[in-house]
Design a protein around this motif. Structure first.
Motif, PDB file in Angstrom:
ATOM      1  N   LEU A  32      -5.305   3.481   3.465  1.00 52.63           N
ATOM      2  CA  LEU A  32      -3.876   3.463   3.790  1.00 52.63           C
ATOM      3  C   LEU A  32      -3.008   4.031   2.678  1.00 52.63           C
ATOM      4  O   LEU A  32      -1.999   4.686   2.956  1.00 52.63           O
ATOM      5  CB  LEU A  32      -3.419   2.037   4.120  1.00 52.63           C
ATOM      6  N   TYR A  64       0.822  -1.208   0.000  1.00 54.76           N
ATOM      7  CA  TYR A  64       0.000   0.000   0.000  1.00 54.76           C
ATOM      8  C   TYR A  64       0.859   1.262   0.000  1.00 54.76           C
ATOM      9  O   TYR A  64       0.350   2.359   0.221  1.00 54.76           O
ATOM     10  CB  TYR A  64      -0.938   0.009   1.203  1.00 54.76           C
ATOM     11  N   ILE A 108      -5.054  -0.872   9.948  1.00 54.26           N
ATOM     12  CA  ILE A 108      -4.146  -1.991   9.667  1.00 54.26           C
ATOM     13  C   ILE A 108      -4.657  -3.266  10.325  1.00 54.26           C
ATOM     14  O   ILE A 108      -4.630  -4.356   9.736  1.00 54.26           O
ATOM     15  CB  ILE A 108      -2.720  -1.650  10.154  1.00 54.26           C
ATOM     16  N   ARG A 134      -8.248  -1.059   3.282  1.00 57.32           N
ATOM     17  CA  ARG A 134      -6.817  -0.757   3.387  1.00 57.32           C
ATOM     18  C   ARG A 134      -6.319  -0.022   2.150  1.00 57.32           C
ATOM     19  O   ARG A 134      -5.550   0.942   2.255  1.00 57.32           O
ATOM     20  CB  ARG A 134      -6.030  -2.050   3.612  1.00 57.32           C
TER      21      ARG A 134
END
Length: 390
Positions: A114, A63, A102, A110
Motif C-alpha cells: 500500500l 501508509y 486493505i 499492507r
C-alpha cells in the motif's frame, strides 16, 4: 440513516476533485484516443493526481493515504467522470485493486504493497485481474465459487508459481502490482480459491497489445499473461479457500464505483447538451423552450439524481455493513449504468448532427458509457443476482 447534507469536509473533497478535473484532465482529454497505445498524456495527468494524493486516497494515513471512505471516493469519481470517464476508471480501478489488500492483507503486506500505491512522488497504479478468455463474467458470479477459474497457483517450497491468462483488466502493462484471482484446483471451487499479489517486474509476467476499443481511451486494457510466475507465499492475501469471499466483498465495495462513474459521465453530457440547447435557436426560440426537448431534459435530470442517490445509499451501506449492501451495490450499478447510456444517447440526439460530431464531447461520453454496463459484472448478471437476493 443517510444524511443528505454533504459535510464541509466532503464538499472540500468534491471541490478539490472538480478543480483537478478541470485543470489537468479537460485540456488533454481530446488527446487520449490518439495516445492510447503510448499513454504518455495519461501518465502526465496521473503524476499530478499522485502529487495531490488521489492515487492513494482510500489508503490508511499510516501508509501514506488519506483514509477516505466509500462516500468520499464516490464524490471524487463523479467529478472526474464528469470530465472524462476513462481517467475516473484508471484511478477508480487502482482503488479497486487495493481494496482486497486493505481488507485481507496483514500488516507486513499492507506496508509493502500500500505504501508505494500511496506515493506522491511517483505513479504506482494497481490492477485487479479477474476475467479469463473461456469463462468471462463467471469469475464475478458468487454463485460459481470460482469453479471456472483456470489461473492455477501451486506451492513450491516457500514460493507460489502462477500460470494463466487474464483479459481486460484496467491498467494492464502499466500497473505497479497485479492482484491475481486464482485457484489451486478448479474442481475444489471456493475451497481452492485464492488472491495473490504479483509485482510488475516478476519474471514470466507479460502483456498483450492494448485492446482496440470504442471508448474509455485513458484506460489501458490488454491481456495479462502469467507463465511460471514465481512469488513468495507472503504475497498470498489471507489464505487459500477464502479468495472467492474476498473477491465478492471487493466487488460489492467497487461496483458502486462503476455506478458513480456512470453518474459523472451522464452529468457531463447532460450539462454540455443543456448549455447547447439554451443557445441553439430553432423555430424562433431556444431548443430548451420546446416542450418536447424540455421533457427530455426533465427525464434525464431525474434519472441522474436517482442514480446518484442509489450510489450514495450503496456507499453508505458499505461503510455501515448493512445486510443488504450487496443488493444495494448491484442496484446502483445496473440503474446508473443504464441511465448513463440512455442520457448520453439522448444528448447526442438533442444536439443533432453536432452531437454526432467529434468536435463536441457528447459522442465521446456515449462511447465511454457503454462499457460500464459490461465491466464489474454485466448488468444481465447483476439483475439475476438482484432477483436471487429477493
Amino acid at each position: 440513516m443517510f444524511n443528505f447534507e454533504m459535510s464541509e469536509e466532503r464538499r472540500l473533497i468534491r471541490d478539490m476533485a472538480a478543480r483537478f478535473a478541470q485543470k489537468e484532465i479537460l485540456p488533454v482529454r481530446d488527446r487520449f484516443e490518439a495516445d492510447y497505445a503510448e499513454g504518455k498524456v495519461v501518465d502526465g495527468v496521473l503524476m499530478e493526481a499522485a502529487k495531490i494524493g488521489l492515487l492513494g486516497f482510500p489508503i490508511d494515513e499510516k501508509y501514506g493515504g488519506s483514509n477516505a471512505n466509500n462516500l468520499d471516493t464516490m464524490v471524487v469519481l463523479e467529478e472526474l467522470a464528469a470530465v472524462d470517464g476513462g481517467m475516473a476508471t484508471v484511478i477508480g480501478d487502482t482503488w479497486f485493486a487495493m481494496t482486497p489488500i486493505i481488507m485481507a492483507a496483514n500488516d507486513e503486506q499492507r506496508e509493502r504493497f500500500l505504501r508505494p500505491l500511496a506515493s506522491r512522488t511517483e505513479v504506482n497504479l494497481g490492477a485487479i485481474c479477474m476475467t479469463e478468455p473461456p469463462s468471462g463474467a463467471d469469475i464475478e458470479d458468487p454463485r460459481m465459487g470460482l469453479r471456472t477459474c483456470r489461473t492455477l497457483v501451486r506451492a513450491d517450497g516457500d514460493d507460489l508459481i502462477i500460470n494463466g491468462t487474464k483479459i481486460w483488466p484496467s491498467n494492464a502493462g502499466i500497473a505497479y502490482c497485479y492482484v491475481i484471482v486464482g485457484t489451486v484446483d478448479p474442481s475444489m471451487g471456493e475451497a481452492g480459491s485464492c488472491l495473490v499479489v504479483v509485482e510488475k517486474d516478476r519474471p514470466g509476467l507479460s502483456f498483450g497489445k492494448p485492446e482496440p476499443k470504442m471508448g474509455m481511451h485513458a484506460d489501458r486494457n490488454s491481456e495479462v499473461i502469467l507463465e511460471d510466475v514465481r512469488v513468495p507465499k507472503a504475497n498470498l492475501l489471507g489464505k487459500v479457500g477464502i479468495g472467492s469471499k474476498i473477491l465478492e466483498r471487493t466487488l460489492i465495495y467497487n461496483r458502486v464505483g462503476g455506478g458513480m462513474i456512470s453518474v459523472g459521465m451522464a452529468r457531463g453530457a447532460f450539462e454540455y447538451a443543456l448549455g447547447y440547447c439554451k443557445q441553439r435557436v430553432v423555430g424562433g426560440k431556444p431548443l430548451i423552450k420546446h416542450s418536447l426537448i424540455a421533457a427530455m431534459f426533465s427525464d434525464m435530470a431525474t434519472r441522474i439524481d436517482a442514480s446518484r442517490l442509489l450510489v450514495y445509499r450503496s456507499a453508505w451501506s458499505n461503510i455501515h455493513r448493512h445486510p443488504d449492501r450487496a443488493r444495494f451495490s448491484d442496484m446502483a450499478k445496473v440503474f446508473s449504468t443504464n441511465t448513463a447510456m440512455e442520457v448520453t444517447t439522448q444528448c447526442v440526439q438533442v444536439m443533432g448532427s453536432y452531437g454526432y460530431s467529434k468536435e463536441y464531447p457528447v459522442e465521446k461520453y456515449m462511447r465511454d458509457a457503454k462499457i460500464v454496463q459490461i465491466f464489474l459484472g454485466p448488468n444481465e448478471l447483476l439483475s439475476q443476482l438482484i432477483g436471487d437476493s429477493l
